[in-house]
Design a protein around this motif. Structure first.
Motif, PDB file in Angstrom:
ATOM      1  N   ILE A 191     -36.505  16.068   2.337  1.00  0.00           N
ATOM      2  CA  ILE A 191     -35.670  14.971   2.311  1.00  0.00           C
ATOM      3  C   ILE A 191     -34.913  14.917   0.853  1.00  0.00           C
ATOM      4  O   ILE A 191     -33.560  14.605   0.708  1.00  0.00           O
ATOM      5  N   LEU A 192     -35.488  15.143  -0.131  1.00  0.00           N
ATOM      6  CA  LEU A 192     -34.999  14.948  -1.537  1.00  0.00           C
ATOM      7  C   LEU A 192     -33.890  15.881  -1.764  1.00  0.00           C
ATOM      8  O   LEU A 192     -32.864  15.653  -2.440  1.00  0.00           O
ATOM      9  N   GLU A 193     -33.962  17.223  -1.192  1.00  0.00           N
ATOM     10  CA  GLU A 193     -33.099  18.081  -1.425  1.00  0.00           C
ATOM     11  C   GLU A 193     -31.649  17.757  -0.715  1.00  0.00           C
ATOM     12  O   GLU A 193     -30.555  17.809  -1.445  1.00  0.00           O
ATOM     13  N   TRP A 194     -31.823  16.880   0.494  1.00  0.00           N
ATOM     14  CA  TRP A 194     -30.639  16.612   1.028  1.00  0.00           C
ATOM     15  C   TRP A 194     -30.054  15.251   0.512  1.00  0.00           C
ATOM     16  O   TRP A 194     -28.615  14.953   0.178  1.00  0.00           O
ATOM     17  N   LEU A 195     -31.171  14.299  -0.314  1.00  0.00           N
ATOM     18  CA  LEU A 195     -30.385  13.247  -0.827  1.00  0.00           C
ATOM     19  C   LEU A 195     -29.782  13.755  -2.245  1.00  0.00           C
ATOM     20  O   LEU A 195     -28.590  12.989  -2.367  1.00  0.00           O
ATOM     21  N   PHE A 196     -30.385  14.845  -2.764  1.00  0.00           N
ATOM     22  CA  PHE A 196     -29.430  15.407  -3.810  1.00  0.00           C
ATOM     23  C   PHE A 196     -28.309  15.716  -3.581  1.00  0.00           C
ATOM     24  O   PHE A 196     -27.286  15.675  -4.566  1.00  0.00           O
ATOM     25  N   PHE A 197     -28.062  16.647  -2.577  1.00  0.00           N
ATOM     26  CA  PHE A 197     -27.072  17.069  -1.911  1.00  0.00           C
ATOM     27  C   PHE A 197     -25.887  15.864  -1.591  1.00  0.00           C
ATOM     28  O   PHE A 197     -24.732  16.220  -2.083  1.00  0.00           O
ATOM     29  N   GLY A 198     -26.401  14.902  -1.160  1.00  0.00           N
ATOM     30  CA  GLY A 198     -25.730  13.677  -0.799  1.00  0.00           C
ATOM     31  C   GLY A 198     -25.101  13.046  -2.072  1.00  0.00           C
ATOM     32  O   GLY A 198     -23.780  12.500  -2.117  1.00  0.00           O
ATOM     33  N   LEU A 239     -24.495  14.573  -5.026  1.00  0.00           N
ATOM     34  CA  LEU A 239     -23.550  15.459  -5.495  1.00  0.00           C
ATOM     35  C   LEU A 239     -22.116  15.317  -4.855  1.00  0.00           C
ATOM     36  O   LEU A 239     -21.127  15.180  -5.527  1.00  0.00           O
ATOM     37  N   ASN A 240     -22.381  15.040  -3.579  1.00  0.00           N
ATOM     38  CA  ASN A 240     -20.812  14.749  -2.767  1.00  0.00           C
ATOM     39  C   ASN A 240     -20.390  13.699  -3.123  1.00  0.00           C
ATOM     40  O   ASN A 240     -19.098  13.272  -3.134  1.00  0.00           O
ATOM     41  N   TYR A 241     -21.161  12.619  -3.306  1.00  0.00           N
ATOM     42  CA  TYR A 241     -20.534  11.302  -3.935  1.00  0.00           C
ATOM     43  C   TYR A 241     -19.978  11.127  -5.126  1.00  0.00           C
ATOM     44  O   TYR A 241     -19.239  10.566  -5.508  1.00  0.00           O
ATOM     45  N   VAL A 242     -20.744  11.765  -6.073  1.00  0.00           N
ATOM     46  CA  VAL A 242     -20.249  11.958  -7.587  1.00  0.00           C
ATOM     47  C   VAL A 242     -19.240  12.810  -7.921  1.00  0.00           C
ATOM     48  O   VAL A 242     -18.228  12.348  -8.506  1.00  0.00           O
ATOM     49  N   PRO A 262     -15.700  15.073  -6.903  1.00  0.00           N
ATOM     50  CA  PRO A 262     -14.377  14.821  -6.237  1.00  0.00           C
ATOM     51  C   PRO A 262     -14.602  15.359  -4.904  1.00  0.00           C
ATOM     52  O   PRO A 262     -15.298  16.250  -4.496  1.00  0.00           O
ATOM     53  N   ASP A 263     -13.578  14.684  -4.225  1.00  0.00           N
ATOM     54  CA  ASP A 263     -13.810  15.079  -2.703  1.00  0.00           C
ATOM     55  C   ASP A 263     -13.159  16.523  -2.742  1.00  0.00           C
ATOM     56  O   ASP A 263     -12.242  16.991  -3.421  1.00  0.00           O
ATOM     57  N   ASN A 264     -13.628  17.188  -1.454  1.00  0.00           N
ATOM     58  CA  ASN A 264     -13.269  18.612  -1.156  1.00  0.00           C
ATOM     59  C   ASN A 264     -13.655  19.742  -2.383  1.00  0.00           C
ATOM     60  O   ASN A 264     -13.423  20.855  -2.382  1.00  0.00           O
ATOM     61  N   SER A 265     -14.682  19.056  -3.279  1.00  0.00           N
ATOM     62  CA  SER A 265     -15.288  19.972  -4.178  1.00  0.00           C
ATOM     63  C   SER A 265     -16.453  21.029  -3.693  1.00  0.00           C
ATOM     64  O   SER A 265     -17.030  20.616  -2.702  1.00  0.00           O
ATOM     65  N   GLU A 266     -16.268  22.317  -3.959  1.00  0.00           N
ATOM     66  CA  GLU A 266     -17.243  23.326  -3.479  1.00  0.00           C
ATOM     67  C   GLU A 266     -18.642  23.296  -4.071  1.00  0.00           C
ATOM     68  O   GLU A 266     -19.417  24.104  -3.882  1.00  0.00           O
ATOM     69  N   ILE A 267     -18.548  22.629  -5.351  1.00  0.00           N
ATOM     70  CA  ILE A 267     -19.705  22.672  -6.236  1.00  0.00           C
ATOM     71  C   ILE A 267     -20.907  22.281  -5.490  1.00  0.00           C
ATOM     72  O   ILE A 267     -21.941  22.913  -5.742  1.00  0.00           O
ATOM     73  N   PRO A 268     -20.891  20.928  -4.879  1.00  0.00           N
ATOM     74  CA  PRO A 268     -22.381  20.620  -4.081  1.00  0.00           C
ATOM     75  C   PRO A 268     -22.847  21.555  -3.248  1.00  0.00           C
ATOM     76  O   PRO A 268     -24.070  21.785  -3.511  1.00  0.00           O
ATOM     77  N   GLY A 269     -22.120  22.307  -2.464  1.00  0.00           N
ATOM     78  CA  GLY A 269     -22.314  23.356  -1.612  1.00  0.00           C
ATOM     79  C   GLY A 269     -23.062  24.565  -2.301  1.00  0.00           C
ATOM     80  O   GLY A 269     -24.225  25.172  -1.755  1.00  0.00           O
TER      81      GLY A 269
END
Length: 278
Positions: free
Chosen positions: A187-194, A196-199, A201-208
Motif C-alpha cells: 500500500i505504501l508503495e502505491w501511496l508514494f507513487f500517488g 509523486l504524481n500529485y507533486v 507536473p502532469d505528464n511527467s515520466e519521473i513517478p513511473g
C-alpha cells in the motif's frame, strides 16, 4: 549446503501447517488447467479462455507464470511461519548452541528459498508444457520454446519475493504481523507513487521511473500483465479505439533491480539476526 538444507527440510516436515500449505500451493498450480473450461461474459460478448489463444504457444508461458506468481503467497506464509516458529519453538537458539553460525542459519533459509523457487519453476514449466501440447494450435519446436524466458523471470521473482518474506519474518518475528507488514508495504508503495504524481507536473515520466525501483513493484515488472494479449480483449479495445500495445519483455535492468533487492534483503536478514539478543 547439503547439511543446511537437510536441517530445513526436517523442520518443514515436522510442521503440519507447512506441509498443508506447500501441498495446497502445488495443487493450485496444477489446477491452472481449469481455466480451459471457464466461460466469460461481457454483455453480448461471450468467450472461453481456451479459445482466446492463452493456451497457445508461446503465450501460455506468459499467462501461466503470471497466474503462478499470484499464488506465491502460499509459500510466503510458509516462510514467515518458518521464521516465527524458529523463535516460538526456540529452534534458532538451539541451532546456534549446537554450533550453527548466524551466517549459516541465514544461508540455510536462503537455500530453502532457492530450492522452493526452483521446484516451483520446474513444476510450472511441466504443467505449462503439458497444457500447451494438448491445447495449443502451434506445436513446432521453434514456437514451443519461444518466450520460455518467462520461466527465468518467474524464478527470479520468487527468489526475490521469498527473500523479502524471509527478511520480514526475521524482522517482525510473528508471522501474522509479517504478512500484515507485507500488505502495508504494498500500500505504501502505491501511496508514494500517488504522491509523486500529485507533486510533480502532469505528464511527467519521473513517478513511473522511480516506481519501477521500489521492491514489490520491481518484482511485478518481471512478469507484466498478460490480459491485454487475449484476442477478445484486443478486439474489444479496437472497437472502442484503445491501443493495448505493450512491451511484455523482461529487460536486463529489471532483473538487476530485483537481484539487488534480493541481496539487500538477505544482507539485512543477517544483520538483524546478528544484532538481535537471543
Amino acid at each position: 549446503m547439503k547439511r543446511l538444507l537437510e536441517i530445513e527440510f526436517i523442520k518443514l516436515w515436522n510442521s503440519r501447517s507447512s506441509r498443508i500449505l506447500i501441498i495446497s500451493y502445488f495443487a493450485l498450480l496444477s489446477l491452472i488447467s481449469i481455466l480451459t473450461t471457464i466461460d466469460f461474459s461481457f454483455g453480448k460478448i461471450q468467450f472461453r479462455l481456451a479459445e482466446q489463444g492463452i493456451f497457445n504457444f508461446p503465450y501460455i508461458w506468459h499467462i501461466n507464470t503470471f497466474i503462478a506468481g499470484v499464488l506465491k503467497i502460499f509459500i510466503a506464509i510458509v516462510i514467515v511461519s518458518m521464521m516465527s516458529n524458529e523463535y516460538s519453538n526456540k529452534t534458532l537458539k538451539q541451532n546456534l548452541i549446537d554450533g550453527l553460525s548466524k551466517k549459516e542459519f541465514v544461508l540455510s533459509k536462503f537455500y530453502m528459498v532457492v530450492v522452493f523457487s526452483l521446484i516451483s519453476t520446474i513444476f510450472i514449466a511441466t504443467v505449462t508444457l503439458i497444457l500447451g501440447l494438448i491445447y495449443s494450435d502451434y506445436k513446432t519446436a521453434s514456437i514451443i520454446f519461444t518466450d520460455t524466458e518467462f520461466l527465468l523471470s518467474y524464478f527470479v521473482k520468487l527468489v526475490g519475493f521469498f527473500s523479502l518474506c524471509l527478511f520480514l519474518g526475521m524482522l517482525v518475528r510473528k508471522s501474522a504481523f509479517a504478512l500484515g507488514f507485507l500488505f502495508i508495504w504494498y500500500i505504501l508503495e502505491w501511496l508514494f507513487f500517488g504522491l509523486l504524481n500529485y507533486v510533480l507536473p502532469d505528464n511527467s515520466e519521473i513517478p513511473g521511473k522511480i516506481f519501477k525501483f521500489l521492491p514489490i513493484q520491481s518484482l511485478s515488472n518481471l512478469i507484466k500483465e498478460p490480459v491485454s494479449r487475449f484476442n477478445a480483449v484486443m478486439t474489444l479495445a479496437n472497437q472502442v479505439g484503445e491501443d493495448l500495445t505493450r512491451d511484455y519483455t523482461t529487460h536486463w535492468y529489471e532483473y538487476t533491480i530485483v537481484i539487488i533487492w534480493t541481496l539487500f534483503f538477505l544482507f539485512f536478514t543477517y544483520i538483524t539476526l546478528k544484532r538481535r539478543n537471543l
